[in-house]
Structure formats: structure tokens, C-alpha cells
Scaffold this motif. Structure first.
Motif, PDB file in Angstrom:
ATOM      1  N   SER A  83       1.087  -1.164   0.139  1.00 23.58           N
ATOM      2  CA  SER A  83       0.273  -0.141  -0.323  1.00 23.58           C
ATOM      3  C   SER A  83       0.599   1.161  -0.140  1.00 23.58           C
ATOM      4  N   LEU A 129      -4.685  -5.558   7.987  1.00 28.60           N
ATOM      5  CA  LEU A 129      -4.326  -4.838   7.290  1.00 28.60           C
ATOM      6  C   LEU A 129      -4.702  -4.980   5.260  1.00 28.60           C
ATOM      7  N   THR A 133      -7.856   2.873   4.765  1.00 28.94           N
ATOM      8  CA  THR A 133      -8.114   2.294   4.015  1.00 28.94           C
ATOM      9  C   THR A 133      -8.600   2.719   3.200  1.00 28.94           C
ATOM     10  N   PRO A 134      -8.674   2.615   1.170  1.00 30.41           N
ATOM     11  CA  PRO A 134      -9.621   3.554   0.622  1.00 30.41           C
ATOM     12  C   PRO A 134     -10.850   3.966   1.554  1.00 30.41           C
TER      13      PRO A 134
END
Ligand code: NAI
Length: 378
Positions: free
Chosen positions: A15, A38, A84-85
Motif C-alpha cells: 500500500s 491490514l 483503507t480506501p
């Protein structure tokens, strides 16, 4: 001083922002990394968490499992980071706040203004800390700039000009690459592309340094690569509550600009300039005087700049340690010493209202719009 316990959601292997959080949270010894969910793929998330040293029973497959697991423990985490997104931030942040956890949420905090207001209300009602990762505001020289404005060293602030413009999505032949395309797709990114992604950092920074907030704005959006639904370039004019005039340009097609975030603040008594690619330096000119360079680590800085700098003058600290400064302020706040510069859910909510105002303005040929969330008007 006992160490605090920290958990991370998102930020899995590969990420973009995960490493900065792991480095930042652990850099100053305030937090132990003890729990994580994660990855959106449960097995990958569990395995990666264990490779990072998390015990198997706290290497969770998803955030709901982590919420249940941590809520049941006496030694539950003191802070949860949501990396997160964007579209998942609201439900995860809300659930952890409601369960009594402190949260650091990535930007943009939510997708809608209504969700942003709800997060502010929940955090206020249960007395939890909800911070938003406007990490550029934690560079020592940005804290210096804010302290200079607050001390009246620039006089009344007339004008702020800021850019967050890079060229990394400027290749039309790469526009269909899935890692690029989603940012301009309303189904994935929401109502705005580049302005919500990078422009909101610049808008937050303008308010942060000037110790003020945006009230109205006018925007011009463009999708310079025609296959894009959402904008890849935006010019936004704004006004702040104390009368300061603001100009903001954000772009992802400015080929040749690398990180491309800079800000200039012009007051009655002088001006300052800062750029993320030379974050140790603040360029300062008094009205009628010579231009000087104020350097991180030198003597005579404001306390806020000195407090958040670790290594000697001229040694770069850089982006992960700006994130670490957010974690320092969070550690202090969790231990009971509130830190004024820490970006809050209120800031996250204001940003969302500005995004929606900019979208409405751009659709209405630049008509000026109210840019404050309903809960902060009047
Ligand atoms: P990315 O796509 O590179 O990584 C997202 C990570 O979250 C992946 O590891 C993925 O497996 C995981 N994930 C997705 N859904 C999940 C779920 N439901 N539960 C647990 N894990 C899940 O995304 P990136 O670029 O790291 O961005 C993440 C967030 O950070 C975004 O909100 C973005 O706006 C923000 N960001 C902030 C920056 C800043 O300067 N403050 C810089 C870059 C990103």
C-alpha cells in the motif's frame, strides 16, 4: 511512561500510505504495534501482520473481527488508524469511535458532509479523539509558520496562494491503468478526483497556517484527459472568515512537477513561502527587507517547531517523521495533554463541505458557494 498500544486497519503490503503510518507510529517510542486488519484479503492481511511482529491472535482478517477482538480485551488498543480506501472510512471510524476507541482516520475522512458531521458528533458525545491525517501540517516549519502568524509577525493576512500539483497522472496512454483510473471514477472516488485527493491538503494547510477557515469558494474543474469523468485539474478561489483571499491550484497532469505542494502567505508586515520538496526551510521576507531562510533546527524558532524536530540543523527529517509528529500529538492527547495543532474530525468535516462546494461551483460555471458544513455556519 507506559507505551500506548496501536492498531492499523488497511495499510497492507504494497500500500502507499501503510509504511508511513508504521514508521510514524513507532518512531518516537510512544506506540507498540500490537493489532491489525491490514488487507482486504483476510489471509494476506493476517500473514503480513504476523510478519510485522503482531501476535497471531491479534492479526485479524477484517476490521469487524478486530473490533470484536479488541473490544473484548482488557489491554485493548489505545488508538486505531484507518488507512483503507476512502469509501470505507466512515463505517470503520464510526464503529470504533462508538466502541470507545480513539481513531486517526486518513483523508478524506468521509465521502459525504453528512457523514462528516456524524463523526464529529459521535467523537464529541463520547469524548474520544478523532484525528485526520493532514500530516503536512505537522512539519516543524509549518508549525513555525502558524506560530509566526499567531504571534502577529506577518500582520493581518491578506492573501494565501497554494498549489498541490504533480504530473504523475499526466500520461494519457496510462490513463486506463487500474491504479490510476479509479481516482477519476465517481463509483470509486466519490464526487471529486484531484481536488478531493490533493487539493484538500492544500486547503487544510491554508486554514492551518492562517489560523482561519474557508467560508466561500468558486471553482473551475477540468478533465484534461477526456476519458476521465472526474477532474484532473482544478483552480479554486476562496475566502476565509477573517477576510483573507485564497488561491489554490491542484493538478495531476502538471508533468515535471514531482510532489508539487507549496504555499505562500502574504501579510501586511511580510510574506512566507514553504514547499514540501524543501520542507526544512521557510522563506521569510519582511516588508521592505531582505529575504531570509529560516531553517529547521536553528535557534530562536517558536516552541512548536522546536518540539517536533529531532535531529540537528540541516539534517532532513522528511515525510514519515511529519506523520510521526501527528502520532506524537496523538500520544500526548491520549495521555491527557491536548495538542492544539492536531487535525481533528472538525477539520475533516470542513474539507468535505469544501469539496462539495467546489463540485457545485464547477458545475455552475464558477458561481460562489457556501463552503462551511451546516453545523459550522452562523
Ligand atoms: P492503497 O490502495 O495503496 O492501499 C490500501 C490498503 O488498504 C491495501 O493494503 C488494501 O488491501 C487495504 N484495504 C482495503 N480495504 C480494506 C478493508 N476493508 N479492511 C482492511 N484493509 C483494507 O491505498 P493508499 O494510497 O495507501 O490510500 C489509503 C488511504 O490513505 C486513502 O484514504 C488515501 O486518501 C490516504 N492517503 C493519504 C495520504 C496522506 O498524505 N495523508 C497519502 C496517500 C494516501
Amino acid at each position: 511512561m507506559t507505551k500506548l498500544k496501536w492498531g492499523l486497519i488497511g495499510g497492507g503490503e504494497g500500500s502507499q500510505i501503510g509504511p508511513a503510518h508504521r514508521l510514524g507510529a513507532q518512531a518516537d517510542g510512544h506506540f507498540d504495534f500490537v493489532a491489525g486488519a491490514l488487507d482486504h484479503r483476510a489471509d494476506m492481511g493476517r500473514a503480513y501482520a504476523q510478519r510485522l511482529g503482531i501476535a497471531a491472535n491479534r492479526a485479524y482478517g477484517d476490521w469487524r473481527e478486530m473490533l470484536a477482538g479488541e473490544s473484548a480485551r482488557e489491554d485493548r488498543v489505545d488508538l486505531v488508524t484507518v488507512a483503507t480506501p476512502n469509501s470505507t472510512h466512515f463505517e470503520i471510524t464510526k464503529a470504533f469511535l462508538e466502541a470507545g476507541f480513539n481513531v486517526l482516520c486518513e483523508k478524506p475522512m468521509t465521502v459525504t458532509v453528512e457523514e462528516g458531521e456524524e463523526i464529529v458528533k459521535i467523537a464529541r458525545a463520547n469524548g474520544r479523539i478523532c484525528a485526520v491525517n493532514y500530516c503536512y501540517s505537522a512539519y516543524p516549519m509549518i508549525r513555525q509558520a502558524r506560530a509566526m502568524v499567531r504571534a502577529g509577525e506577518l500582520g493581518n493576512i491578506r492573501l494565501v496562494v497554494t498549489n498541490f500539483s504533480h504530473g504523475h497522472h499526466g500520461d494519457a496512454e496510462d490513463a486506463d491503468n487500474p491504479r490510476v483510473r479509479w481516482r477519476y471514477d465517481p463509483a470509486m472516488a466519490g464526487v471529486s478526483g484531484q481536488f478531493a485527493d490533493c487539493g484538500i491538503h492544500a486547503l487544510h494547510m491554508a486554514g492551518f497556517i492562517c489560523d482561519d477557515h474557508v467560508t466561500t469558494l468558486s471553482a473551475d474543474f477540468a478533465s484534461t484527459i477526456s476519458s476521465r469523468v472526474l477532474e484532473d485539474d482544478a483552480m479554486v478561489n476562496f475566502r476565509m472568515s477573517k477576510g483573507t483571499v485564497g488561491r489554490l491550484w491542484t493538478s495531476s497532469v502538471a508533468i515535471g512537477r514531482q510532489h508539487g505542494f507549496d504555499i505562500q502567505v502574504f501579510g501586511e508586515k511580510g510574506g512566507i513561502r514553504w514547499a514540501s520538496e524543501q520542507p526544512n526551510q521557510l522563506i521569510y521576507t519582511r516588508t521592505g527587507g531582505r529575504t531570509e531562510i529560516i531553517e529547521k533546527g536553528e535557534g530562536g524558532l517558536h516552541d512548536e517547531a522546536t518540539r517536533l524536530s529531532r535531529v540537528a540543523i540541516a539534517h532532513p527529517e522528511g515525510f514519515p517523521l511529519a506523520v510521526a509528529n501527528i502520532y506524537c500529538d496523538l500520544a500526548d492527547a491520549i495521555r491527557g495533554q491536548a495538542r492544539d495543532g492536531l487535525p481533528t474530525a472538525e477539520d475533516g468535516c470542513r474539507s468535505l463541505a469544501a469539496v462539495y462546494a467546489a463540485v457545485a461551483s464547477a458545475k455552475d460555471h464558477g458561481a460562489w458557494q457556501e463552503a462551511r458544513p451546516p453545523m459550522f455556519r452562523g
